[in-house]
Enzyme design. Structure first.
Site, PDB file in Angstrom:
ATOM      1  N   TYR A   1       3.165 -15.778  -2.256  1.00  7.06           N
ATOM      2  CA  TYR A   1       3.139 -14.378  -2.433  1.00  7.06           C
ATOM      3  C   TYR A   1       3.697 -13.522  -1.503  1.00  7.06           C
ATOM      4  CZ  TYR A   1       0.867  -9.825  -2.314  1.00  7.06           C
ATOM      5  OH  TYR A   1       0.804  -8.254  -2.152  1.00  7.06           O
TER       6      TYR A   1
ATOM      7  N   VAL B   1       4.756  -0.877   0.066  1.00  6.98           N
ATOM      8  CA  VAL B   1       4.119  -0.149   1.329  1.00  6.98           C
ATOM      9  C   VAL B   1       5.393   0.121   2.515  1.00  6.98           C
ATOM     10  CG1 VAL B   1       3.428  -2.161   2.537  1.00  6.98           C
ATOM     11  CG2 VAL B   1       1.946  -0.059   2.673  1.00  6.98           C
TER      12      VAL B   1
ATOM     13  N   LYS C   1       5.873  -7.511  -7.221  1.00  8.79           N
ATOM     14  CA  LYS C   1       4.732  -7.763  -8.110  1.00  8.79           C
ATOM     15  C   LYS C   1       5.453  -7.425  -9.644  1.00  8.79           C
ATOM     16  CE  LYS C   1       1.131  -6.340  -5.136  1.00  8.79           C
ATOM     17  NZ  LYS C   1       0.324  -5.318  -4.528  1.00  8.79           N
TER      18      LYS C   1
ATOM     19  N   SER D   1       5.364  -4.665  -2.194  1.00  2.00           N
ATOM     20  CA  SER D   1       4.482  -4.825  -3.561  1.00  2.00           C
ATOM     21  C   SER D   1       5.461  -4.661  -4.723  1.00  2.00           C
ATOM     22  CB  SER D   1       3.241  -3.597  -3.764  1.00  2.00           C
ATOM     23  OG  SER D   1       2.390  -4.062  -3.107  1.00  2.00           O
TER      24      SER D   1
ATOM     25  N   TYR E   1      -0.652   2.072  -8.436  1.00  2.00           N
ATOM     26  CA  TYR E   1      -2.171   2.212  -8.036  1.00  2.00           C
ATOM     27  C   TYR E   1      -3.106   3.127  -8.655  1.00  2.00           C
ATOM     28  CZ  TYR E   1       0.302  -0.733  -4.954  1.00  2.00           C
ATOM     29  OH  TYR E   1       1.233  -1.929  -4.316  1.00  2.00           O
TER      30      TYR E   1
HETATM   31  O1  DON Z   1       0.040  -7.771   0.190  1.00  2.00           O
HETATM   32  C1  DON Z   1       0.166  -6.766   0.889  1.00  2.00           C
HETATM   33  O2  DON Z   1      -0.672  -6.101   1.507  1.00  2.00           O
HETATM   34  C2  DON Z   1       1.655  -6.476   1.100  1.00  2.00           C
HETATM   35  N1  DON Z   1       2.483  -7.772   1.142  1.00  2.00           N
HETATM   36  C3  DON Z   1       2.098  -5.652  -0.162  1.00  2.00           C
HETATM   37  C4  DON Z   1       1.367  -4.434  -0.108  1.00  2.00           C
HETATM   38  C5  DON Z   1       2.340  -3.158  -0.635  1.00  2.00           C
HETATM   39  O3  DON Z   1       3.329  -2.975  -0.783  1.00  2.00           O
HETATM   40  C6  DON Z   1       1.409  -2.154  -1.208  1.00  2.00           C
HETATM   41  N2  DON Z   1       1.841  -0.797  -1.630  1.00  2.00           N
HETATM   42  N3  DON Z   1       2.122   0.191  -1.675  1.00  2.00           N
END
Ligand code: DON
Length: 338
Positions: A209, A279, A86, A83, A261
């Site tokens: 993405y 994540v 982003k 993430s 978040y």
């Molecule tokens: O889209 C997703 O779920 C993952 N590629 C990225 C999610 C993520 O890193 C959430 N973070 N803390």
């Protein structure tokens, strides 16, 4: 609560510059030693390959706007950016299109809900609210310039590489693993399409993405990327202007309200820095005008934020005077003639 219970770290003021190199190096060492044994949280496994990460990994990098590098631990271990991409794709889209366009189409308010929430989209008439949650990030990726998906992807890869100051590569295993388990993101993209919020092909957009999330970085790279935002969009190691000072400012404003978040308010209250987490265990936290922290440790909490990384940022923000809201009482010193 991010900060350690019962433990106090004296808050230095944020105004002025960073402490000396010696103080920064000693504080990084101290923080690494203090938290490397902390085993709270779990390594994410909803993307199966991420579960292979070694939970002992722990790296801390602080790069000053002037380019000085301070590091300890596993700062050269590669992991997928997830993430954190982003934030930098948002900056690239603002740069090539405009911040106003992203503001209008996606939004800049926190959802108060989890990063992959479907309900947040439903509650807001299909508007994803911000580019840091999955729905908003997919809508932002859809705005990336490029006539084909391959061109959009290359613009993202090369753009994030300019932030890092080195060519970033795709981790093919992470990409394949996520593509087999990302039904929810595909559903979010279809939902956005149903509301007329994306006009590109939804599944192609999720593919791009997912690629952006699978780019391999290190804690060192995160600090370089963050330091670029800390210094008006100029990469401190390459000297190259990656985005304008206005775009860097807009990106940091969004990170302050949405980067962590639904925990963003708590994070800002305790740590006082714009930041973004992923994540897979990375965090980038930016001190405008001073530099940035890149941290990496794979165990994450329920919101998807690295546990050791958050503790380290809490401690470093106080001990190094990074918190944006901490000031010294100048008025009183002036009155007393000091
Ligand atoms: O889209 C997703 O779920 C993952 N590629 C990225 C999610 C993520 O890193 C959430 N973070 N803390």
């Amino acid at each position: 609560m991010v900060g350690p219970e019962g433990e106090t770290v004296t808050q230095r003021a944020s105004t002025g510059g960073l402490p000396s190199d010696g103080v920064i190096d000693a504080t990084l060492e101290e923080v690494h030693a203090r938290y490397h044994g902390l085993d709270d949280g779990e390594v994410a496994d909803y993307i199966p390959v991420l579960a292979e990460a070694d939970p002992r990994w722990f790296g801390l990098s602080l790069i000053e706007s002037a380019g000085t590098v301070h590091e300890v631990g596993d700062v050269d271990t590669e992991f997928s950016i997830q993430s954190i991409s982003k934030a930098f794709v948002f900056a690239l889209v603002c740069q090539s299109r405009s911040s106003e366009l992203v503001h209008e189409r996606v939004g800049v308010n926190n959802t108060g809900l989890a990063f992959n929430s479907v309900m947040a989209v439903e509650l807001n008439d299909g508007k994803p609210l911000n580019s840091m949650v999955n729905a908003g990030a997919i809508a932002t990726t859809a705005l990336m310039p490029g006539t084909t998906s391959a061109e959009k992807w290359e613009n993202i890869r090369s753009g994030l590489s300019r932030f890092a100051g080195r060519p970033l590569r795709l981790d093919g295993r992470v990409y394949e693993s996520e593509m087999t388990t990302n039904q929810r993101n595909k559903a979010l993209a279809r939902l956005l399409e149903s509301y007329g919020r994306i006009i590109t092909d939804p599944l192609d957009t999720v593919d791009i993405y997912t690629r952006q999330c699978s780019l391999q970085v290190t804690a060192h790279d995160l600090a370089v990327m963050g330091a670029t935002l800390a210094d008006g969009g100029i990469n401190p190691l390459t000297g190259r202007q990656v985005v304008s000072a206005e775009v860097a400012r807009d990106t940091l404003a969004l990170l302050a309200s949405c980067g962590m978040y639904e925990n963003s308010g708590e994070w800002l209250f305790e740590i006082g820095l714009p930041a973004k987490s992923g994540v897979s265990g990375g965090i980038v936290a930016i001190a405008p005008g001073k530099g940035a922290l890149g941290t990496f440790s794979p165990r994450v909490d329920a919101a998807g934020n690295s546990v050791r990384g958050q503790r380290a940022c809490f401690h470093l923000s106080r001990a190094l005077g990074l918190n944006l809201f901490a000031s010294n009482a100048v008025a009183q010193r002036v009155r007393e003639g000091r």
